[in-house]
Design an enzyme around this catalytic site. Sequence first.
Site, short mmCIF file in Angstrom:
data_model
loop_
_atom_site.label_atom_id
_atom_site.label_comp_id
_atom_site.label_asym_id
_atom_site.label_seq_id
_atom_site.Cartn_x
_atom_site.Cartn_y
_atom_site.Cartn_z
CB THR A 154 -9.38 6.55 -5.82
OG1 THR A 154 -8.22 6.59 -5.03
CG2 THR A 154 -10.42 5.69 -5.16
NE ARG A 182 -3.63 7.26 3.50
CZ ARG A 182 -4.56 7.35 2.56
NH1 ARG A 182 -4.72 6.36 1.70
NH2 ARG A 182 -5.32 8.40 2.48
N GLY A 184 -6.66 4.59 3.81
CA GLY A 184 -7.53 5.77 3.71
C GLY A 184 -8.99 5.40 3.86
CG ASP A 185 -11.64 7.62 1.43
OD1 ASP A 185 -10.44 7.75 1.10
OD2 ASP A 185 -12.57 7.68 0.60
#
Length: 287
Positions: A154, A182, A184-185
């Site tokens: 990332t 899905r 994520g943050d």
Amino acid sequence: MQLPMIIVHGGAGAWKDERIPVGVKHVGKAAEVGFDVLLKHGSALDAAEACTIYMESCGFLNAGKGARPNLEGILELDAMIVDGKNLDFGSVAAVTGIQNPVSLARYIMEKTDFKFFAGDNAKKIYQKMIEEGYRRELESGIIDLDSSSPTGDTVGCIVVDKDGNIAATSSTGGIPNKAPGRVGDSPVMGAGAFANDVCGASATGYGEHIMRVVLSRMAVLYVEEGLDVMSAARKAMDMFERKTGSEAGIIVADKNGEYGYSTNAKAMPMAVVRKDIDHLELRVCTG
Ligand code: ASP
């Protein structure tokens, strides 16, 4: 004061030894791209977007063109841009078929009444963005699904312009073997990134756990409470590890251009430029 400045990370994780120099090289180039925008009187947002576009387009980091596919082999991208000056943000999640989700996130922040779009409808906003000429596609926006397998992690950055305005980004293809849908943050305000008029932060690592402790917001809070930025980065990571037992990394920068970083993962490639393009620092933060 060490302004303007930019700090960039290429993701915290279990980097293969031979890939680390590649990651460092590309975050260094991204820092130069962003800093060049600052020198040409671009805003912190302009520089953060340009830096992140570079990383999304280089094909060597887990974002944009080089993103890691989900379990069905599809690149589903998440990205966010945060404007610390106005305490504002734009986000996209699980968007497919585009290369630069950070620009879409900025469009959402600046041109819509909303903050966060997901999935197919985010793609429709992207098409509107292109039609309106807000951004031009330099390459086809369609991602090549056969592109080489992901090698990095990332990406994210924090930019502080000469007036102390802060912008932060995060952009990712997500964790390995992620289930379709899905998220994520990375596109979650306060978790994957945060910025206000005091400080900014950008996080990387296991998003499920980063969200549990709202990692980026916590790092900035520690600075607001009086810690220096390096201590704040370390305290945030200690808290994260203690509460979740998981792996992550964080970069932090305040309005004076002071910066900090920390990870408990194997490696997190980083680059920093302050004041002068000749002062490019390349670093591998290790856990
Ligand atoms: N934080 C990202 C996610 O959970 C992954 C990463 O930073 O490598 O989607």
